[in-house]
Scaffold this motif. Structure first.
Motif, PDB file in Angstrom:
ATOM      1  N   MET A   1       0.841  -1.177   0.000  1.00  0.00           N
ATOM      2  CA  MET A   1       0.000   0.000   0.000  1.00  0.00           C
ATOM      3  C   MET A   1       0.889   1.243   0.000  1.00  0.00           C
ATOM      4  SD  MET A   1      -2.925   0.911   2.725  1.00  0.00           S
ATOM      5  CE  MET A   1      -3.647   2.493   2.784  1.00  0.00           C
ATOM      6  N   ARG A   2       0.570   2.168  -0.846  1.00  0.00           N
ATOM      7  CA  ARG A   2       1.371   3.386  -0.970  1.00  0.00           C
ATOM      8  C   ARG A   2       0.926   4.401   0.067  1.00  0.00           C
ATOM      9  NH1 ARG A   2       1.560   7.527  -5.963  1.00  0.00           N
ATOM     10  NH2 ARG A   2       3.254   8.753  -5.141  1.00  0.00           N
ATOM     11  N   MET A   3       1.899   4.931   0.794  1.00  0.00           N
ATOM     12  CA  MET A   3       1.591   5.929   1.812  1.00  0.00           C
ATOM     13  C   MET A   3       1.587   7.305   1.158  1.00  0.00           C
ATOM     14  SD  MET A   3       3.952   4.518   4.929  1.00  0.00           S
ATOM     15  CE  MET A   3       3.303   5.714   6.063  1.00  0.00           C
ATOM     16  N   SER A   4       0.640   8.137   1.536  1.00  0.00           N
ATOM     17  CA  SER A   4       0.599   9.478   0.962  1.00  0.00           C
ATOM     18  C   SER A   4       1.450  10.413   1.816  1.00  0.00           C
ATOM     19  CB  SER A   4      -0.839   9.981   0.891  1.00  0.00           C
ATOM     20  OG  SER A   4      -1.374  10.120   2.192  1.00  0.00           O
ATOM     21  N   LEU A   5       1.939  11.455   1.182  1.00  0.00           N
ATOM     22  CA  LEU A   5       2.752  12.432   1.887  1.00  0.00           C
ATOM     23  C   LEU A   5       1.869  13.285   2.780  1.00  0.00           C
ATOM     24  CD1 LEU A   5       4.951  13.712  -1.063  1.00  0.00           C
ATOM     25  CD2 LEU A   5       5.627  12.144   0.731  1.00  0.00           C
ATOM     26  N   SER A   6       2.374  13.607   3.929  1.00  0.00           N
ATOM     27  CA  SER A   6       1.619  14.522   4.782  1.00  0.00           C
ATOM     28  C   SER A   6       1.580  15.885   4.098  1.00  0.00           C
ATOM     29  CB  SER A   6       2.284  14.638   6.154  1.00  0.00           C
ATOM     30  OG  SER A   6       3.494  15.362   6.053  1.00  0.00           O
ATOM     31  N   ASP A   7       0.570  16.669   4.430  1.00  0.00           N
ATOM     32  CA  ASP A   7       0.438  17.991   3.807  1.00  0.00           C
ATOM     33  C   ASP A   7       1.652  18.858   4.080  1.00  0.00           C
ATOM     34  OD1 ASP A   7      -2.000  17.376   2.716  1.00  0.00           O
ATOM     35  OD2 ASP A   7      -3.164  18.263   4.354  1.00  0.00           O
ATOM     36  N   GLU A   8       2.191  18.781   5.278  1.00  0.00           N
ATOM     37  CA  GLU A   8       3.356  19.601   5.623  1.00  0.00           C
ATOM     38  C   GLU A   8       4.582  19.174   4.819  1.00  0.00           C
ATOM     39  OE1 GLU A   8       6.179  20.804   9.423  1.00  0.00           O
ATOM     40  OE2 GLU A   8       4.330  19.699   9.787  1.00  0.00           O
ATOM     41  N   LEU A   9       4.807  17.880   4.725  1.00  0.00           N
ATOM     42  CA  LEU A   9       5.945  17.380   3.964  1.00  0.00           C
ATOM     43  C   LEU A   9       5.783  17.730   2.480  1.00  0.00           C
ATOM     44  CD1 LEU A   9       8.584  15.822   4.019  1.00  0.00           C
ATOM     45  CD2 LEU A   9       7.270  13.703   3.816  1.00  0.00           C
ATOM     46  N   LYS A  10       4.568  17.628   1.978  1.00  0.00           N
ATOM     47  CA  LYS A  10       4.303  17.968   0.584  1.00  0.00           C
ATOM     48  C   LYS A  10       4.606  19.445   0.327  1.00  0.00           C
ATOM     49  CE  LYS A  10       0.836  17.591  -3.018  1.00  0.00           C
ATOM     50  NZ  LYS A  10      -0.505  17.163  -3.363  1.00  0.00           N
ATOM     51  N   ARG A  11       4.231  20.324   1.242  1.00  0.00           N
ATOM     52  CA  ARG A  11       4.528  21.756   1.091  1.00  0.00           C
ATOM     53  C   ARG A  11       6.033  21.993   1.067  1.00  0.00           C
ATOM     54  NH1 ARG A  11       0.123  22.222   4.477  1.00  0.00           N
ATOM     55  NH2 ARG A  11       1.429  22.459   6.311  1.00  0.00           N
ATOM     56  N   HIS A  12       6.782  21.270   1.894  1.00  0.00           N
ATOM     57  CA  HIS A  12       8.248  21.402   1.903  1.00  0.00           C
ATOM     58  C   HIS A  12       8.840  20.944   0.569  1.00  0.00           C
ATOM     59  CE1 HIS A  12       8.842  22.693   6.022  1.00  0.00           C
ATOM     60  NE2 HIS A  12       8.013  21.738   6.447  1.00  0.00           N
ATOM     61  N   TYR A  13       8.381  19.801   0.075  1.00  0.00           N
ATOM     62  CA  TYR A  13       8.856  19.308  -1.212  1.00  0.00           C
ATOM     63  C   TYR A  13       8.538  20.301  -2.326  1.00  0.00           C
ATOM     64  CZ  TYR A  13       9.912  14.544   0.455  1.00  0.00           C
ATOM     65  OH  TYR A  13      10.442  13.453   1.085  1.00  0.00           O
ATOM     66  N   GLU A  14       7.337  20.854  -2.309  1.00  0.00           N
ATOM     67  CA  GLU A  14       6.951  21.830  -3.329  1.00  0.00           C
ATOM     68  C   GLU A  14       7.840  23.070  -3.262  1.00  0.00           C
ATOM     69  OE1 GLU A  14       2.798  22.234  -2.391  1.00  0.00           O
ATOM     70  OE2 GLU A  14       2.213  20.617  -3.767  1.00  0.00           O
ATOM     71  N   ALA A  15       8.191  23.511  -2.056  1.00  0.00           N
ATOM     72  CA  ALA A  15       9.070  24.673  -1.900  1.00  0.00           C
ATOM     73  C   ALA A  15      10.464  24.372  -2.450  1.00  0.00           C
ATOM     74  CB  ALA A  15       9.150  25.092  -0.434  1.00  0.00           C
ATOM     75  N   VAL A  16      10.973  23.179  -2.153  1.00  0.00           N
ATOM     76  CA  VAL A  16      12.289  22.786  -2.662  1.00  0.00           C
ATOM     77  C   VAL A  16      12.240  22.679  -4.185  1.00  0.00           C
ATOM     78  CG1 VAL A  16      13.982  20.905  -2.733  1.00  0.00           C
ATOM     79  CG2 VAL A  16      13.030  21.642  -0.541  1.00  0.00           C
ATOM     80  N   LEU A  17      11.174  22.104  -4.718  1.00  0.00           N
ATOM     81  CA  LEU A  17      11.026  21.984  -6.165  1.00  0.00           C
ATOM     82  C   LEU A  17      11.010  23.363  -6.824  1.00  0.00           C
ATOM     83  CD1 LEU A  17      10.547  20.292  -8.708  1.00  0.00           C
ATOM     84  CD2 LEU A  17       8.100  20.356  -8.176  1.00  0.00           C
ATOM     85  N   ARG A  18      10.248  24.307  -6.288  1.00  0.00           N
ATOM     86  CA  ARG A  18      10.216  25.669  -6.833  1.00  0.00           C
ATOM     87  C   ARG A  18      11.599  26.306  -6.782  1.00  0.00           C
ATOM     88  NH1 ARG A  18       5.417  25.807  -3.986  1.00  0.00           N
ATOM     89  NH2 ARG A  18       6.387  26.947  -2.280  1.00  0.00           N
ATOM     90  N   ASP A  19      12.326  26.093  -5.693  1.00  0.00           N
ATOM     91  CA  ASP A  19      13.671  26.655  -5.568  1.00  0.00           C
ATOM     92  C   ASP A  19      14.614  26.062  -6.618  1.00  0.00           C
ATOM     93  OD1 ASP A  19      15.718  28.234  -4.128  1.00  0.00           O
ATOM     94  OD2 ASP A  19      16.526  26.247  -3.625  1.00  0.00           O
ATOM     95  N   LEU A  20      14.556  24.752  -6.814  1.00  0.00           N
ATOM     96  CA  LEU A  20      15.406  24.107  -7.814  1.00  0.00           C
ATOM     97  C   LEU A  20      15.042  24.560  -9.228  1.00  0.00           C
ATOM     98  CD1 LEU A  20      15.581  20.478  -6.374  1.00  0.00           C
ATOM     99  CD2 LEU A  20      17.416  22.183  -6.413  1.00  0.00           C
ATOM    100  N   GLN A  21      13.754  24.705  -9.502  1.00  0.00           N
ATOM    101  CA  GLN A  21      13.329  25.187 -10.823  1.00  0.00           C
ATOM    102  C   GLN A  21      13.813  26.609 -11.050  1.00  0.00           C
ATOM    103  OE1 GLN A  21       9.130  24.388 -10.296  1.00  0.00           O
ATOM    104  NE2 GLN A  21       9.222  22.596 -11.635  1.00  0.00           N
ATOM    105  N   SER A  22      13.766  27.427 -10.027  1.00  0.00           N
ATOM    106  CA  SER A  22      14.234  28.809 -10.132  1.00  0.00           C
ATOM    107  C   SER A  22      15.732  28.851 -10.401  1.00  0.00           C
ATOM    108  CB  SER A  22      13.903  29.578  -8.852  1.00  0.00           C
ATOM    109  OG  SER A  22      14.468  30.856  -8.878  1.00  0.00           O
ATOM    110  N   GLU A  23      16.487  28.042  -9.666  1.00  0.00           N
ATOM    111  CA  GLU A  23      17.931  27.992  -9.871  1.00  0.00           C
ATOM    112  C   GLU A  23      18.269  27.493 -11.277  1.00  0.00           C
ATOM    113  OE1 GLU A  23      22.009  26.065  -7.967  1.00  0.00           O
ATOM    114  OE2 GLU A  23      20.112  25.717  -6.949  1.00  0.00           O
ATOM    115  N   SER A  24      17.534  26.488 -11.746  1.00  0.00           N
ATOM    116  CA  SER A  24      17.752  25.968 -13.087  1.00  0.00           C
ATOM    117  C   SER A  24      17.519  27.059 -14.131  1.00  0.00           C
ATOM    118  CB  SER A  24      16.807  24.786 -13.344  1.00  0.00           C
ATOM    119  OG  SER A  24      16.921  24.335 -14.660  1.00  0.00           O
ATOM    120  N   ALA A  25      16.476  27.843 -13.972  1.00  0.00           N
ATOM    121  CA  ALA A  25      16.183  28.935 -14.911  1.00  0.00           C
ATOM    122  C   ALA A  25      17.282  29.994 -14.879  1.00  0.00           C
ATOM    123  CB  ALA A  25      14.832  29.564 -14.579  1.00  0.00           C
ATOM    124  N   GLN A  26      17.804  30.278 -13.686  1.00  0.00           N
ATOM    125  CA  GLN A  26      18.884  31.262 -13.570  1.00  0.00           C
ATOM    126  C   GLN A  26      20.140  30.781 -14.289  1.00  0.00           C
ATOM    127  OE1 GLN A  26      19.302  31.751  -9.348  1.00  0.00           O
ATOM    128  NE2 GLN A  26      17.780  33.389  -9.226  1.00  0.00           N
TER     129      GLN A  26
END
Length: 165
Positions: A1-26
């Protein structure tokens, strides 16, 4: 059974993803002007060399300059061949992931939206070589795997990839 990410952990991952995408664009915005300048220099050198020695083929005047950085693997390949090679590792990728990885590996484009170009190549030119998965990612078909296996044996491919054997 696949465990879902907690909302807090998901928000952290999304923030890291946005930061990495921003750095990649730079980083991409820093590389693009240098690539344009390098292309201008190569054109100028070729023009002057041809003016000095009009009867001598350019290849004998200028040394063949091959990229040595691993981030320039596809600089001398067609988009189709680069896609085949990229997808041969069996990990499916979205059109935008493919476009980003191709550009990072040296594919040159003047397209305003390279993702659209990649999508067009995937859905028209490569319709027998790739298949779209339910998650909208692309992977090679058996035909595509056979194609890249054959292409990799050609001198044209081996000469285009500086570190291939």
């Amino acid at each position: 059974m696949r465990m879902s990410l907690s909302d807090e952990l998901k928000r952290h991952y999304e923030a890291v993803l946005r930061d990495l995408q921003s750095e990649s664009a730079q980083v991409q915005s820093q590389i693009a002007p240098l690539q344009a300048r390098l292309k201008e220099l190569h054109y100028s050198v070729r023009t002057l060399a041809k003016k000095l020695n009009p009867d001598v083929p350019i290849r004998t005047i200028l040394p063949v300059i091959r990229p040595t950085a691993t981030n320039q693997k596809y600089v001398r390949l067609s988009v189709r061949w680069a896609i085949l090679d990229l997808l041969s590792d069996t990990r499916g990728r979205s059109s935008s992931e493919i476009a980003e990885e191709l550009k990072a590996a040296g594919i040159q484009t003047k397209a305003a939206n390279f993702v659209n170009n990649v999508s067009a190549v995937l859905t028209t030119t490569m319709k027998e070589e790739v298949q779209q998965l339910p998650d909208n990612k692309w992977e090679l078909t058996e035909t595509g795997r056979d194609a890249i296996d054959h292409i990799r044996t050609t001198p044209k491919f081996r000469n285009s990839i500086p570190w291939s054997a």
